[in-house]
Design an enzyme around this catalytic site. Structure first.
Site, PDB file in Angstrom:
ATOM      1  N   LEU A  22       0.832  -1.202   0.000  1.00 38.90           N
ATOM      2  CA  LEU A  22       0.000   0.000   0.000  1.00 38.90           C
ATOM      3  C   LEU A  22       0.869   1.255   0.000  1.00 38.90           C
ATOM      4  O   LEU A  22       1.942   1.275   0.601  1.00 38.90           O
ATOM      5  CB  LEU A  22      -0.888   0.006   1.257  1.00 38.90           C
ATOM      6  N   ASP A  64       2.605  -5.911   2.892  1.00 42.49           N
ATOM      7  CA  ASP A  64       3.078  -4.888   3.838  1.00 42.49           C
ATOM      8  C   ASP A  64       3.583  -5.473   5.155  1.00 42.49           C
ATOM      9  O   ASP A  64       3.789  -4.735   6.120  1.00 42.49           O
ATOM     10  CB  ASP A  64       1.941  -3.902   4.124  1.00 42.49           C
ATOM     11  N   ASP A  70       2.481  -2.493  13.111  1.00 41.56           N
ATOM     12  CA  ASP A  70       1.027  -2.299  13.066  1.00 41.56           C
ATOM     13  C   ASP A  70       0.233  -3.471  13.621  1.00 41.56           C
ATOM     14  O   ASP A  70      -0.976  -3.355  13.807  1.00 41.56           O
ATOM     15  CB  ASP A  70       0.599  -2.005  11.614  1.00 41.56           C
ATOM     16  N   ARG A  89      -4.253  -5.997   5.333  1.00 46.59           N
ATOM     17  CA  ARG A  89      -3.297  -6.202   6.431  1.00 46.59           C
ATOM     18  C   ARG A  89      -3.929  -6.883   7.649  1.00 46.59           C
ATOM     19  O   ARG A  89      -3.217  -7.235   8.592  1.00 46.59           O
ATOM     20  CB  ARG A  89      -2.677  -4.861   6.838  1.00 46.59           C
ATOM     21  N   ARG A 136      -6.854   4.466   9.471  1.00 45.70           N
ATOM     22  CA  ARG A 136      -6.644   3.064   9.856  1.00 45.70           C
ATOM     23  C   ARG A 136      -7.120   2.740  11.278  1.00 45.70           C
ATOM     24  O   ARG A 136      -7.174   1.572  11.656  1.00 45.70           O
ATOM     25  CB  ARG A 136      -5.164   2.727   9.765  1.00 45.70           C
ATOM     26  N   HIS A 167      -0.171   7.497   9.539  1.00 49.17           N
ATOM     27  CA  HIS A 167      -0.270   7.140  10.958  1.00 49.17           C
ATOM     28  C   HIS A 167       0.150   8.311  11.842  1.00 49.17           C
ATOM     29  O   HIS A 167       0.943   9.162  11.421  1.00 49.17           O
ATOM     30  CB  HIS A 167       0.662   5.958  11.279  1.00 49.17           C
ATOM     31  N   CYS A 254       7.900   1.548  12.020  1.00 49.49           N
ATOM     32  CA  CYS A 254       7.073   0.508  11.386  1.00 49.49           C
ATOM     33  C   CYS A 254       7.777  -0.840  11.334  1.00 49.49           C
ATOM     34  O   CYS A 254       7.127  -1.888  11.285  1.00 49.49           O
ATOM     35  CB  CYS A 254       6.730   0.913   9.953  1.00 49.49           C
TER      36      CYS A 254
HETATM   37  N1  GLY Z   1       2.459   0.528   3.242  1.00 49.85           N
HETATM   38  C1  GLY Z   1       2.229   0.537   4.636  1.00 49.85           C
HETATM   39  C2  GLY Z   1       0.811   0.695   4.956  1.00 49.85           C
HETATM   40  O1  GLY Z   1       0.107   1.362   4.211  1.00 49.85           O
HETATM   41  O2  GLY Z   1       0.317   0.171   5.909  1.00 49.85           O
END
Ligand code: GLY
Length: 263
Positions: A22, A64, A70, A89, A136, A167, A254
């Site tokens: 993503l 990802d 995350d 994800r 998110r 984020h 991350c």
């Molecule tokens: N590419 C990392 C994310 O969008 O979670």
């Protein structure tokens, strides 16, 4: 300090499928060899502080999945498995759970069907947990996390990720128990009242996502003016190439879960 000093980290090798990862803006696919080399440098920096670093195998089904942060929130008392808000994800979180269960005695889970929350939206300081609502992370996810960590003695504060920013921690990092590195746009929201704030230098907002890991501030390479500000404040800095992860909106936080497990 429990918010900056850790005995363990978990990372995951980048999958070849990361070219399908993503991204908010397509600036081209990452160079896998360079990404792998940067990832190795990152793990070496973590290990140089004396920490034990687990490197999990790549997950090709989850482009990802190198961005392990995350999937969970790791606290001194236990870990909470997240419910990522990106549909591609969501499945990553369950795959992280057994690795944390091998190290921690108390594993809890965000389970509400309407709850979404990603670790990248969570900044843990010495005194509180800040959670940024974002595309998110929603209100139900924040509320569920607050309930799950209450009996561990944590105070949770809901804050807001700037519009268009992936984020909360895309724009900030904890440098010590009372100091944050932040973009001016995020700090202007007033969310860091009571903290000492070091602003990223103008034009260097992309380096706000750093980590304090034991004696090091690990930041992306190539942001000399902000690096000078961090050094001038007395921190020791390690720079890691991040050009390839940046194509996928990823940064230093991350790439790992950082914690001191409690059996
Ligand atoms: N590419 C990392 C994310 O969008 O979670």
């Amino acid at each position: 300090m429990r918010s900056t000093h850790f005995t363990h980290a978990i990372t995951r090798k980048p999958a070849a499928s990361i070219i399908k990862g993503l991204r908010a803006v397509d600036t081209g696919n990452p160079d896998l060899a360079l990404m792998g080399a940067n990832h190795a440098d990152y793990i070496a920096a973590l290990r140089s502080t004396g920490a034990q670093v687990v490197q999990l195998e790549a997950l090709d089904d989850f482009p990802d999945s190198v961005f392990v942060e995350d999937t969970a929130l790791c606290l001194p008392q236990g870990a909470v498995i997240m419910r990522p808000g990106a549909p591609t994800r969501l499945g990553e979180a369950a795959l992280m759970a057994p690795h944390l269960a091998a190290l921690y005695g108390d594993i809890r889970r965000i389970e509400g069907a309407d709850s979404y929350i990603e670790g990248g939206d969570i900044l843990v300081s010495e005194t509180e947990i800040m959670v940024g609502r974002s595309a998110r992370t929603n209100a139900a996810g924040v509320a569920e996390l607050a309930r799950l960590v209450a009996d561990w003695g944590h105070t949770l504060r809901e804050v807001f990720t700037p519009p268009g920013v992936l984020h909360f921690k895309t724009d900030c990092s904890l440098l010590d128990g009372k100091t944050v590195l932040s973009t001016e746009r995020l700090a202007a929201s007033g969310c860091f009242e009571g903290y000492r704030v070091i602003h990223t230098a103008p034009g260097e907002e992309a380096c706000a996502n750093a980590i304090r890991f034991n004696d090091l501030v690990i930041m992306p390479a190539g942001f000399a003016a902000t690096r000078e500000r961090i050094l001038a404040a007395g921190f020791k800095v390690a720079e890691i190439g991040n050009s390839e992860c940046a194509k996928l909106d990823g940064g230093m936080s991350c790439l790992s879960l950082r914690f001191t497990p409690k059996a």
